[in-house]
Design an enzyme around this catalytic site. Structure first.
Site, mmCIF file in Angstrom:
data_model
loop_
_atom_site.group_PDB
_atom_site.id
_atom_site.type_symbol
_atom_site.label_atom_id
_atom_site.label_comp_id
_atom_site.label_asym_id
_atom_site.label_seq_id
_atom_site.Cartn_x
_atom_site.Cartn_y
_atom_site.Cartn_z
ATOM 1 N N LYS A 150 11.021 -22.456 29.969
ATOM 2 C CA LYS A 150 11.465 -22.030 31.369
ATOM 3 C C LYS A 150 10.518 -22.021 32.657
ATOM 4 O O LYS A 150 10.753 -22.940 33.608
ATOM 5 C CB LYS A 150 12.061 -20.704 31.595
ATOM 6 C CG LYS A 150 13.176 -20.580 30.578
ATOM 7 C CD LYS A 150 13.911 -19.416 30.658
ATOM 8 C CE LYS A 150 12.872 -18.145 30.236
ATOM 9 N NZ LYS A 150 12.679 -18.096 28.841
ATOM 10 N N ARG A 188 18.103 -11.351 32.490
ATOM 11 C CA ARG A 188 17.926 -11.305 30.942
ATOM 12 C C ARG A 188 18.973 -10.344 30.468
ATOM 13 O O ARG A 188 19.150 -10.309 29.193
ATOM 14 C CB ARG A 188 16.484 -10.984 30.814
ATOM 15 C CG ARG A 188 15.436 -11.691 30.388
ATOM 16 C CD ARG A 188 14.438 -11.095 30.170
ATOM 17 N NE ARG A 188 13.351 -11.725 29.436
ATOM 18 C CZ ARG A 188 12.444 -12.640 29.674
ATOM 19 N NH1 ARG A 188 12.234 -12.680 30.893
ATOM 20 N NH2 ARG A 188 11.451 -13.216 28.764
ATOM 21 N N ARG A 220 1.117 -21.263 21.641
ATOM 22 C CA ARG A 220 0.910 -21.172 23.043
ATOM 23 C C ARG A 220 -0.414 -20.393 23.630
ATOM 24 O O ARG A 220 -0.712 -19.575 23.275
ATOM 25 C CB ARG A 220 2.295 -20.783 23.771
ATOM 26 C CG ARG A 220 2.263 -20.535 25.296
ATOM 27 C CD ARG A 220 3.170 -20.268 25.942
ATOM 28 N NE ARG A 220 3.991 -19.026 25.690
ATOM 29 C CZ ARG A 220 4.946 -18.463 26.257
ATOM 30 N NH1 ARG A 220 5.667 -19.363 27.137
ATOM 31 N NH2 ARG A 220 5.232 -17.202 26.153
ATOM 32 N N ARG A 280 10.975 -10.548 20.026
ATOM 33 C CA ARG A 280 11.388 -11.284 21.373
ATOM 34 C C ARG A 280 12.729 -12.222 21.193
ATOM 35 O O ARG A 280 13.569 -11.994 22.159
ATOM 36 C CB ARG A 280 10.239 -11.878 22.081
ATOM 37 C CG ARG A 280 9.377 -11.023 22.825
ATOM 38 C CD ARG A 280 8.034 -11.821 23.211
ATOM 39 N NE ARG A 280 8.276 -12.813 24.253
ATOM 40 C CZ ARG A 280 7.524 -13.611 24.397
ATOM 41 N NH1 ARG A 280 6.255 -13.754 23.588
ATOM 42 N NH2 ARG A 280 7.711 -14.597 25.209
HETATM 43 P P1 AMP Z 1 8.440 -13.879 30.354
HETATM 44 O O1 AMP Z 1 6.845 -14.137 30.857
HETATM 45 O O2 AMP Z 1 9.687 -14.509 31.132
HETATM 46 O O3 AMP Z 1 8.603 -14.499 28.855
HETATM 47 O O4 AMP Z 1 8.378 -12.370 30.390
HETATM 48 C C1 AMP Z 1 7.366 -11.580 29.487
HETATM 49 C C2 AMP Z 1 7.954 -10.410 29.219
HETATM 50 O O5 AMP Z 1 8.116 -9.489 30.420
HETATM 51 C C3 AMP Z 1 9.150 -10.045 28.567
HETATM 52 O O6 AMP Z 1 9.292 -10.186 27.126
HETATM 53 C C4 AMP Z 1 9.706 -8.575 29.000
HETATM 54 O O7 AMP Z 1 8.993 -7.631 28.355
HETATM 55 C C5 AMP Z 1 9.103 -8.697 30.289
HETATM 56 N N1 AMP Z 1 10.260 -9.208 31.369
HETATM 57 C C6 AMP Z 1 10.055 -10.476 31.996
HETATM 58 N N2 AMP Z 1 11.457 -10.519 32.906
HETATM 59 C C7 AMP Z 1 12.117 -9.341 32.599
HETATM 60 C C8 AMP Z 1 13.581 -9.374 32.929
HETATM 61 N N3 AMP Z 1 14.294 -9.928 33.809
HETATM 62 N N4 AMP Z 1 13.977 -8.121 32.366
HETATM 63 C C9 AMP Z 1 13.324 -7.254 31.366
HETATM 64 N N5 AMP Z 1 12.141 -7.581 31.112
HETATM 65 C C10 AMP Z 1 11.563 -8.758 31.465
#
Ligand code: AMP
Length: 224
Positions: free
Chosen positions: A13, A88, A127, A168
């Site tokens: 993404k 999310r 990664r 996750r």
């Molecule tokens: P990402 O970089 O998008 O994979 O996000 C890393 C982590 O940040 C996720 O595993 C969540 O713990 C938190 N996070 C990011 N975006 C959200 C969201 N929209 N809602 C809740 N937690 C989020």
């Protein structure tokens, strides 16, 4: 153009959102980046979110919705934006619809990137990201020790270890996959195969958005 990129962790993404935002000159809004920066600089948000992010769980909806609402009220988003990592949950998706409705300037285009489960786990656990600018390292440049963009040291993300990755992916299945039922009936929902190299996925994303825009123009001119 108001675009939301959704998909499981590891689908690519951020890579696609970053590229799309650059090519279309739109701001990219990554809630993961916002949280990582807050954690790095130990702001009140960062201190609150750190244990949740480290455990691979979702930060609460109210906090995330407030972050995105504030960001989407900034003037640089008037022309559009690329959202990465939000929504999310269903509550976040409903809140986003309400925020977008405040400004009547085009539909929300949703791009869902799909990748097989085994490939997601492999990508996430191998990664690396830049400790300085936060960019993902090129996965095809496995031996690099430094970020190609800023020269920062490459490290593993705090939530990319095998156990947290498993969590996750489970959280995705329980909390985020149901969003597909929410968005898929819309004519502005699109699916892109993310199993290919990033350049090829980017071409598919661009082609999908261009044909969606052409269809929207056609509908508008024929008022149907
Ligand atoms: P990402 O970089 O998008 O994979 O996000 C890393 C982590 O940040 C996720 O595993 C969540 O713990 C938190 N996070 C990011 N975006 C959200 C969201 N929209 N809602 C809740 N937690 C989020």
């Amino acid at each position: 153009m108001r675009v939301v990129i959704i998909g499981p962790p590891g689908a690519g993404k951020s890579t696609q959102a970053e590229r799309l935002a650059r090519e279309r000159n739109l701001p990219r809004i990554s809630t993961g980046d916002v949280l990582r920066e807050a954690i790095k600089t130990s702001t009140p948000l960062g201190l609150k979110a750190k244990p949740t992010v480290e455990q691979g769980q979702l930060v609460d909806d109210a906090t995330m919705i407030a972050i995105v609402r504030d960001r989407l009220r900034q003037p640089d988003t008037v022309r559009g934006f690329v959202l990465d990592g939000f929504p999310r949950t269903r509550a976040q998706a409903e809140a986003l619809d309400a925020i977008v409705a405040e400004r009547d300037n085009g539909p929300l285009i949703v791009v869902n990137i799909v990748v097989p489960h085994d490939e997601l786990a492999r990508r996430l656990t191998t990664r690396r990201i830049c400790s300085r600018c936060g960019a993902d390292a090129d996965p095809f440049d496995g031996d690099a020790a430094r970020c190609k963009r800023c020269g920062g040291e490459l490290i593993q993300r705090i939530d990319d270890n095998a156990e947290t990755v498993r969590k996750r992916l489970k959280v995705y299945e329980q909390e985020t996959r149901p969003l597909l039922d929410y968005y898929s009936p819309r004519p502005t929902f699109h699916v892109v195969n993310g199993a290919y190299p990033p350049e090829r996925v980017a071409e598919e994303v661009a082609a999908t958005l261009d044909s969606a825009a052409a269809r929207a123009r056609f509908r508008q001119s024929h008022q149907c």
